[in-house]
Write a protein that holds these residues in place. Structure first.
Motif, short mmCIF file in Angstrom:
data_model
loop_
_atom_site.label_atom_id
_atom_site.label_comp_id
_atom_site.label_asym_id
_atom_site.label_seq_id
_atom_site.Cartn_x
_atom_site.Cartn_y
_atom_site.Cartn_z
N ALA A 1 16.34 44.28 5.64
CA ALA A 1 15.87 43.24 6.35
C ALA A 1 16.58 42.16 6.20
O ALA A 1 18.58 42.56 5.92
N GLY A 2 16.50 41.28 7.33
CA GLY A 2 18.34 40.79 8.25
C GLY A 2 17.92 39.59 8.12
O GLY A 2 17.21 39.85 9.33
N ASP A 3 18.45 38.59 9.13
CA ASP A 3 18.87 38.28 10.12
C ASP A 3 19.95 37.81 10.73
O ASP A 3 21.36 37.27 10.19
N VAL A 4 20.19 38.01 11.77
CA VAL A 4 21.28 38.29 13.19
C VAL A 4 21.68 36.74 13.36
O VAL A 4 22.79 36.86 13.61
N THR A 5 21.11 35.79 12.48
CA THR A 5 21.87 34.74 13.09
C THR A 5 22.77 34.73 11.42
O THR A 5 23.07 33.19 11.59
N ASP A 6 22.93 35.19 10.14
CA ASP A 6 23.64 35.10 9.21
C ASP A 6 25.09 35.67 9.08
O ASP A 6 24.60 37.32 9.05
N ALA A 7 26.02 35.00 9.89
CA ALA A 7 26.92 36.59 9.78
C ALA A 7 27.37 36.74 8.43
O ALA A 7 27.64 37.93 8.25
N ASP A 8 27.37 36.10 7.85
CA ASP A 8 27.51 36.80 6.27
C ASP A 8 26.80 38.06 6.18
O ASP A 8 26.75 39.22 5.61
N ALA A 9 25.27 38.10 6.41
CA ALA A 9 24.32 39.10 6.09
C ALA A 9 24.65 40.28 7.30
O ALA A 9 24.46 41.21 7.02
N VAL A 10 24.79 39.77 8.54
CA VAL A 10 25.39 40.59 9.44
C VAL A 10 26.57 41.50 9.09
O VAL A 10 26.85 42.25 9.14
N ALA A 11 27.37 40.72 8.20
CA ALA A 11 28.41 41.86 7.56
C ALA A 11 27.85 42.38 7.18
O ALA A 11 28.59 44.01 6.53
N ALA A 12 27.51 41.85 5.84
CA ALA A 12 26.91 42.97 5.13
C ALA A 12 26.40 44.52 5.20
O ALA A 12 26.27 45.09 4.83
N LEU A 13 25.20 44.20 6.07
CA LEU A 13 24.88 45.29 6.53
C LEU A 13 25.15 46.12 7.22
O LEU A 13 24.46 46.67 7.47
N ALA A 14 26.41 45.46 8.29
CA ALA A 14 26.74 46.70 9.35
C ALA A 14 27.96 47.46 8.42
O ALA A 14 28.56 48.21 9.38
N ALA A 15 28.49 47.01 7.57
CA ALA A 15 29.65 48.17 7.22
C ALA A 15 29.03 49.14 7.04
O ALA A 15 28.60 49.23 6.61
N GLY A 16 31.14 49.85 7.48
CA GLY A 16 30.45 51.73 7.54
C GLY A 16 29.57 52.10 9.15
O GLY A 16 29.56 52.74 9.36
N ARG A 17 29.05 50.74 10.04
CA ARG A 17 28.87 50.76 10.76
C ARG A 17 29.83 51.49 12.47
O ARG A 17 30.48 50.64 12.18
N ASP A 18 29.85 52.26 13.21
CA ASP A 18 30.41 52.66 14.19
C ASP A 18 29.62 51.58 14.93
O ASP A 18 30.52 51.32 16.19
N ALA A 19 28.11 51.29 15.58
CA ALA A 19 28.17 49.90 16.51
C ALA A 19 26.82 49.29 16.23
O ALA A 19 26.76 50.54 14.90
N ALA A 20 26.55 48.40 16.93
CA ALA A 20 25.06 47.64 16.59
C ALA A 20 24.88 47.75 17.89
O ALA A 20 25.19 47.48 19.30
N VAL A 21 23.30 47.46 17.85
CA VAL A 21 22.23 47.02 19.25
C VAL A 21 21.79 46.39 18.52
O VAL A 21 21.33 45.76 17.48
N MET A 22 21.75 45.53 19.25
CA MET A 22 21.14 43.64 19.30
C MET A 22 19.82 43.04 20.10
O MET A 22 20.08 42.75 21.34
#
Length: 211
Positions: A50-71
């Motif tokens: 679960a996550g909210d793409v408008t929450d920068a803190d959530a984005v940072a936590a969820l994306a840690a260790g990832r190489d790329a993102a799709v929006m």
């Protein structure tokens, strides 16, 4: 093999992106607002969160260790002129903190330019009832354009529209705005993942047509 996070994994484009990433052997974090409604995304190599793409803190936590993102996220309950810029700012901040180097965002053909350089949404005959949504979507891209830092980004959209019943053929082409053009969700996902695996476009918006 890489690690990819897909925001908005529950929609048709998001699901196609998750499947294409799995097909290529990537580890996928599939982010949705309510995981209970998207258990079908769970599979080998996919982590549903679960996550909210408008929450920068959530984005940072969820994306840690990832190489790329799709929006590929969209909130039908939010005003587009608020949601898309907010998501763009959160992605710039959160992905930057997580040190994610590449962002591929799903865009709209309405923001692509026609042959004379006019955005499709500003041409005569463009449906007025869709313009506010298109302008809100484009405002998110403007946030990225105005920022010199952050991840290397590209916006990819159909040149015209999706073919909702179209099959994955394995190919696609690039085009400016073309209202007659169609592309299947499967082939569109190939274009998204190609821009992660072998980036060709940077800080711009490209249109995709079916092969």
């Amino acid at each position: 093999m890489g690690a990819i996070i897909v925001f908005g994994a529950g929609g048709r484009v998001g699901r196609a992106a998750v499947e294409e990433a799995r097909r290529r052997g990537h580890h996928v974090t599939a982010v949705v607002r309510t995981p209970a409604g998207h258990r079908g995304l769970e599979a080998a190599g996919v982590r549903l969160l679960a996550g909210d793409v408008t929450d920068a803190d959530a984005v940072a936590a969820l994306a840690a260790g990832r190489d790329a993102a799709v929006m590929a996220a969209y909130d039908p309950g939010a005003r587009p002129e608020v949601f898309f810029p907010a998501a763009a700012r959160a992605l710039l901040d959160g992905l930057g903190r997580a040190r994610v180097g590449r962002l591929v965002a799903v865009g709209l053909s309405a923001a692509l330019e026609t042959s004379d350089g006019t955005p499709l949404m500003d041409t005569p005959g463009f449906p007025r009832e869709y313009r506010a949504f298109a302008a809100g979507h484009a405002a998110g891209t403007d946030v990225w354009r105005a920022c010199a830092g952050g991840p290397d980004w590209v916006v990819v959209s159909p040149a015209g529209d999706f073919d909702p019943t179209g099959a994955r053929t394995g190919g696609y082409g690039l085009s400016g705005a073309d209202t007659a053009a169609r592309v299947s969700h499967g082939d569109f996902a190939i274009a998204l993942l190609d821009e992660i695996d072998a980036p060709r476009h940077h800080r711009t918006h490209v249109g995709v047509v079916g092969a």
